[in-house]
Design a protein around this motif. Structure first.
Motif, PDB file in Angstrom:
ATOM      1  N   ALA A  19       1.021  -1.113   0.012  1.00 45.05           N
ATOM      2  CA  ALA A  19      -0.019  -0.038  -0.033  1.00 45.05           C
ATOM      3  C   ALA A  19       0.792   1.240   0.059  1.00 45.05           C
ATOM      4  N   ALA A  20       1.859   1.109   0.988  1.00 46.70           N
ATOM      5  CA  ALA A  20       2.825   2.577   0.978  1.00 46.70           C
ATOM      6  C   ALA A  20       3.531   2.625  -0.500  1.00 46.70           C
ATOM      7  N   LEU A  21       3.845   1.423  -0.959  1.00 44.59           N
ATOM      8  CA  LEU A  21       4.557   1.599  -2.484  1.00 44.59           C
ATOM      9  C   LEU A  21       3.547   2.122  -3.494  1.00 44.59           C
ATOM     10  N   ARG A  22       2.268   1.748  -3.482  1.00 43.77           N
ATOM     11  CA  ARG A  22       1.382   2.286  -4.457  1.00 43.77           C
ATOM     12  C   ARG A  22       1.101   3.863  -4.009  1.00 43.77           C
ATOM     13  N   LEU A  23       0.973   3.982  -2.873  1.00 48.56           N
ATOM     14  CA  LEU A  23       0.754   5.471  -2.623  1.00 48.56           C
ATOM     15  C   LEU A  23       1.772   6.511  -2.806  1.00 48.56           C
ATOM     16  N   PHE A  24       2.864   6.127  -2.398  1.00 48.73           N
ATOM     17  CA  PHE A  24       4.097   6.928  -2.618  1.00 48.73           C
ATOM     18  C   PHE A  24       4.417   7.050  -4.281  1.00 48.73           C
ATOM     19  N   ALA A  25       4.205   5.935  -4.921  1.00 45.66           N
ATOM     20  CA  ALA A  25       4.378   6.209  -6.304  1.00 45.66           C
ATOM     21  C   ALA A  25       3.320   7.082  -7.058  1.00 45.66           C
ATOM     22  N   ARG A  26       1.931   7.218  -6.402  1.00 41.41           N
ATOM     23  CA  ARG A  26       0.997   7.920  -6.888  1.00 41.41           C
ATOM     24  C   ARG A  26       0.935   9.429  -6.462  1.00 41.41           C
ATOM     25  N   HIS A  27       1.447   9.406  -5.158  1.00 37.96           N
ATOM     26  CA  HIS A  27       1.060  11.099  -4.719  1.00 37.96           C
ATOM     27  C   HIS A  27       2.588  11.380  -4.213  1.00 37.96           C
ATOM     28  N   GLY A  28       3.572  10.694  -3.980  1.00 37.71           N
ATOM     29  CA  GLY A  28       4.647  11.189  -3.717  1.00 37.71           C
ATOM     30  C   GLY A  28       4.730  10.936  -2.117  1.00 37.71           C
ATOM     31  N   TYR A  29       5.900  10.764  -1.670  1.00 36.68           N
ATOM     32  CA  TYR A  29       6.503  10.480  -0.185  1.00 36.68           C
ATOM     33  C   TYR A  29       5.736  11.359   0.946  1.00 36.68           C
ATOM     34  N   ALA A  30       6.276  12.547   0.317  1.00 35.93           N
ATOM     35  CA  ALA A  30       5.799  13.805   1.461  1.00 35.93           C
ATOM     36  C   ALA A  30       4.635  13.775   1.460  1.00 35.93           C
ATOM     37  N   ALA A  31       3.575  13.721   0.485  1.00 34.73           N
ATOM     38  CA  ALA A  31       2.030  13.690   0.497  1.00 34.73           C
ATOM     39  C   ALA A  31       1.438  12.604   1.277  1.00 34.73           C
ATOM     40  N   VAL A  32       2.043  11.705   1.574  1.00 34.91           N
ATOM     41  CA  VAL A  32       1.239  10.309   1.966  1.00 34.91           C
ATOM     42  C   VAL A  32       1.559  10.375   3.557  1.00 34.91           C
ATOM     43  N   SER A  33       0.253  10.141   4.280  1.00 32.86           N
ATOM     44  CA  SER A  33       0.448  10.005   5.687  1.00 32.86           C
ATOM     45  C   SER A  33       0.366   8.655   6.053  1.00 32.86           C
ATOM     46  N   MET A  34       0.673   8.308   7.202  1.00 29.41           N
ATOM     47  CA  MET A  34       0.561   7.235   7.929  1.00 29.41           C
ATOM     48  C   MET A  34      -0.957   6.775   7.915  1.00 29.41           C
ATOM     49  N   ARG A  35      -1.875   7.728   8.187  1.00 30.04           N
ATOM     50  CA  ARG A  35      -3.215   7.483   8.122  1.00 30.04           C
ATOM     51  C   ARG A  35      -3.701   7.002   6.714  1.00 30.04           C
ATOM     52  N   GLN A  36      -3.264   7.568   5.586  1.00 28.55           N
ATOM     53  CA  GLN A  36      -3.662   7.062   4.443  1.00 28.55           C
ATOM     54  C   GLN A  36      -3.395   5.692   4.111  1.00 28.55           C
ATOM     55  N   ILE A  37      -2.009   5.272   4.633  1.00 29.93           N
ATOM     56  CA  ILE A  37      -1.539   3.828   4.344  1.00 29.93           C
ATOM     57  C   ILE A  37      -2.217   3.081   5.143  1.00 29.93           C
ATOM     58  N   ALA A  38      -2.773   3.305   6.373  1.00 35.16           N
ATOM     59  CA  ALA A  38      -3.597   2.404   7.216  1.00 35.16           C
ATOM     60  C   ALA A  38      -5.045   2.456   6.288  1.00 35.16           C
ATOM     61  N   ALA A  39      -5.649   3.465   6.163  1.00 33.19           N
ATOM     62  CA  ALA A  39      -6.929   3.217   5.373  1.00 33.19           C
ATOM     63  C   ALA A  39      -6.908   2.445   4.156  1.00 33.19           C
ATOM     64  N   GLU A  40      -5.805   2.307   3.343  1.00 31.48           N
ATOM     65  CA  GLU A  40      -5.369   1.646   2.237  1.00 31.48           C
ATOM     66  C   GLU A  40      -5.385   0.194   2.583  1.00 31.48           C
ATOM     67  N   VAL A  41      -4.902  -0.127   3.771  1.00 33.48           N
ATOM     68  CA  VAL A  41      -4.688  -1.496   4.273  1.00 33.48           C
ATOM     69  C   VAL A  41      -5.987  -1.795   4.988  1.00 33.48           C
ATOM     70  N   GLY A  42      -6.619  -1.077   5.596  1.00 38.81           N
ATOM     71  CA  GLY A  42      -7.859  -1.411   6.206  1.00 38.81           C
ATOM     72  C   GLY A  42      -7.531  -1.703   7.626  1.00 38.81           C
TER      73      GLY A  42
END
Length: 195
Positions: A19-42
């Motif tokens: 999930a982190a890899l997908r989000l970092f690739a899509r939005h960039g590391y700086a723009a992604v929060s741990m909350r977003q990663i958690a939501a993506e994983v469920g």
């Protein structure tokens, strides 16, 4: 903190990294929060810390993991005899390996800037090991007279940049298949080294 019911570290840990890899690739590391990663994983945001100490550690894990996988795959490939054959094998390997991992390639190149100095040095050492293999092939080709290269370091960097660039434009449903692309790029690499 107790693990979420039904959560398994051998399943959830890889899901966190994916999930982190997908989000970092899509939005960039700086723009992604741990909350977003958690939501993506469920999972709840606090549960992520069962799998990684922080976002920086997660990024380091992704970048080092990509390089470790790349280097292991290179070690597993039996090198052919002769520098020219080794260069062709390297060219085809690089394209095939990286086309299977577009998000990892993107994050590996674009997010180096977000690493701390120590983490950057660790990842850079792995990248250098890969580059050194190609440069060794070029040096061997010069020694045996099968290649003509003015500067092995610059040629190494140019070849890797050119090969990695395939990920920016190649699509499986495009007019060329992967074998065609590898052959065309091999012809270009061969021209770069005077073979």
């Amino acid at each position: 903190m107790a693990r979420t019911q039904g959560s398994h570290s051998d399943i959830t840990g890889p899901r966190v990294r994916a999930a982190a890899l997908r989000l970092f690739a899509r939005h960039g590391y700086a723009a992604v929060s741990m909350r977003q990663i958690a939501a993506e994983v469920g999972v709840q945001a606090g549960a992520l810390y069962n799998y990684t100490p922080d976002k920086q550690s997660l990024l380091v894990s992704l970048l080092k993991g990509h390089m470790d996988e790349l280097l292991a795959a290179r070690r597993a490939a039996a090198p052919p005899a002769g520098a020219l054959a080794q260069l062709e094998a390297f060219t085809r390997f690089h394209i095939a390996f990286h086309l299977e991992r577009p998000d990892a390639v993107f994050v590996s190149y674009m997010e180096l800037r977000n690493l701390t100095e120590a983490h950057f040095a660790d990842v850079e050492a792995l990248r250098r090991a890969y580059e050194d293999e190609l440069e060794g092939i070029l040096r061997a080709g010069l020694a045996e007279g099968s290649l003509t290269v003015q500067d092995t370091k610059i040629t190494t960097m140019a070849i890797i940049a050119m090969l990695t660039g395939v990920n920016t434009w190649y699509r499986d449903d495009g007019r060329l298949d992967r074998d065609d692309v590898q052959t065309i790029y091999w012809d270009m690499v061969r021209g770069m080294v005077g073979a």
